[in-house]
Scaffold this motif. Structure first.
Motif, PDB file in Angstrom:
ATOM      1  N   LYS A  44       4.449   9.667   6.308  1.00 46.32           N
ATOM      2  CA  LYS A  44       4.238   8.120   6.467  1.00 46.32           C
ATOM      3  C   LYS A  44       4.182   7.559   4.981  1.00 46.32           C
ATOM      4  O   LYS A  44       4.564   6.323   4.538  1.00 46.32           O
ATOM      5  N   SER A  45       3.127   8.091   4.172  1.00 49.11           N
ATOM      6  CA  SER A  45       2.574   7.485   3.055  1.00 49.11           C
ATOM      7  C   SER A  45       3.805   7.835   2.107  1.00 49.11           C
ATOM      8  O   SER A  45       4.089   6.756   1.334  1.00 49.11           O
ATOM      9  N   THR A  46       4.369   8.899   2.119  1.00 52.23           N
ATOM     10  CA  THR A  46       5.713   8.855   1.113  1.00 52.23           C
ATOM     11  C   THR A  46       6.618   7.714   1.402  1.00 52.23           C
ATOM     12  O   THR A  46       7.030   7.492   0.495  1.00 52.23           O
ATOM     13  N   PHE A  89      -3.371   0.650  -0.483  1.00 56.60           N
ATOM     14  CA  PHE A  89      -3.235   2.209  -0.652  1.00 56.60           C
ATOM     15  C   PHE A  89      -4.137   2.637   0.302  1.00 56.60           C
ATOM     16  O   PHE A  89      -5.192   2.204   0.668  1.00 56.60           O
ATOM     17  N   GLN A  90      -3.626   3.790   0.961  1.00 55.75           N
ATOM     18  CA  GLN A  90      -4.622   4.638   1.706  1.00 55.75           C
ATOM     19  C   GLN A  90      -5.890   4.965   1.239  1.00 55.75           C
ATOM     20  O   GLN A  90      -6.776   4.926   2.057  1.00 55.75           O
ATOM     21  N   THR A  91      -5.644   5.239  -0.200  1.00 57.78           N
ATOM     22  CA  THR A  91      -7.163   5.633  -0.777  1.00 57.78           C
ATOM     23  C   THR A  91      -7.754   4.434  -1.709  1.00 57.78           C
ATOM     24  O   THR A  91      -8.520   4.615  -2.543  1.00 57.78           O
ATOM     25  N   ALA A 165       0.935  -1.764   3.910  1.00 59.37           N
ATOM     26  CA  ALA A 165      -0.484  -1.522   3.970  1.00 59.37           C
ATOM     27  C   ALA A 165      -0.448  -0.058   4.716  1.00 59.37           C
ATOM     28  O   ALA A 165      -0.098   0.048   5.941  1.00 59.37           O
ATOM     29  N   ASP A 166      -1.004   0.770   3.942  1.00 60.65           N
ATOM     30  CA  ASP A 166      -1.240   2.195   4.474  1.00 60.65           C
ATOM     31  C   ASP A 166      -2.636   2.604   5.126  1.00 60.65           C
ATOM     32  O   ASP A 166      -3.661   2.452   4.349  1.00 60.65           O
ATOM     33  N   GLU A 167      -2.617   2.653   6.349  1.00 62.57           N
ATOM     34  CA  GLU A 167      -3.719   2.719   7.178  1.00 62.57           C
ATOM     35  C   GLU A 167      -5.010   1.609   6.721  1.00 62.57           C
ATOM     36  O   GLU A 167      -6.205   2.120   6.361  1.00 62.57           O
TER      37      GLU A 167
HETATM   38 MG   LIG Z   1      -0.750   9.056   4.592  1.00 67.55          MG
END
Ligand SMILES: [Mg+2]
Ligand SMILES: Nc1ncnc2c1ncn2[C@@H]1O[C@H](COP(=O)(O)OP(=O)(O)OP(=O)(O)O)[C@@H](O)[C@H]1O
Length: 225
Positions: A44-46, A89-91, A165-167
């Motif tokens: 998913k993030s990729t 970003f997820q992070t 938007a990642d998570e």
């Molecule tokens: Mg991810």
């Protein structure tokens, strides 16, 4: 607005290759509100990084507004990204030395617009995520959910046509989750195209469409086109 075709992304890990995307075809149209679901490690993030021009593909093509992006150099990619795309970003990826308002203003500085967003605009987007009262603070003085909301504000500062938007609600309590989902729904109603990654079925329900990933492929979709 975005057409991804036969997308493959491989990472080298010592002697072995990880195929994080394994032949993904996806079309995003203006005004879409899409949720990407799937288990951890499914790509998913990729996929989000590829769609957001954060990363190049091993093979396959990505067209953004009819422009084939593999022919662009990194400066052209950065310009297109800052004009069209807001990325959560997820992070989070907030810069620790900068105050939250200056973190939010960073994409404005890179946008090369004649009239880039200024402090009042940063305050306005921080208000939309309920963080304007923490102006002057640095990211390490905030909770995880507060940092997440600042990173959402940063994605909005250039009024991008596409928000990835990642998570985006992964660290939020239920009240803030409701607020952020309402914000995305409102932005979508205003015409912004939105793609969110989530593992939460209730969050995915807020989107109009969904795709499910497994082992780098789309295994389920309700995009009836
Ligand atoms: Mg991810
Ligand atoms: N920089 C990297 N180098 C090597 N392998 C990577 C890299 N980034 C991702 N991968 C691998 O690619 C695969 C897909 O990772 P990805 O981060 O896209 O998954 P994800 O669906 O976002 O998972 P999660 O739900 O845990 O965030 C995983 O096997 C992961 O280990």
């Amino acid at each position: 607005m975005l057409i991804l075709s036969k997308a493959v992304k491989e990472y080298k890990m010592g002697d072995s290759l990880v195929r994080a995307l394994n032949g993904v075809d996806l079309e995003i149209r203006k005004g879409d509100f899409l949720a990407i679901v799937g288990s951890s490690g499914s790509g998913k993030s990729t996929l989000m990084h590829a769609l957001g021009l954060m990363d190049t593909l091993t093979s396959g093509t990505l067209h953004v507004n009819e422009q084939e992006t593999s022919k662009l150099n990194s400066a052209q990619r950065a310009t297109l990204r800052s004009q069209e795309i807001g990325f959560v970003f997820q992070t989070f990826n907030l810069l620790p030395r900068l105050t939250i308002e200056n973190n939010v203003l960073l994409p404005a500085q890179y946008s090369r617009r004649a009239h880039p967003a200024k402090l009042p605009d940063a305050i306005a987007v921080l208000e939309r995520v309920g963080m304007a009262h923490r102006i002057g603070h640095k990211p390490n003085e905030l909770s995880g959910g507060e940092r997440q909301r600042v990173s959402i504000a940063r994605a909005l500062i250039n009024k991008p046509s596409l928000i990835l938007a990642d998570e985006p609600t992964g660290n939020l309590d239920s009240q803030n989750m409701v607020n952020i989902l309402k914000l995305f729904t409102d932005l979508n109603a205003e015409g912004q195209t939105i793609i969110i990654v989530t593992h939460d079925p209730d969050v995915a329900k807020n989107a109009r469409n969904f795709i499910r990933m497994r082992d780098g492929q789309i295994i389920e979709t309700d995009l009836k086109r």
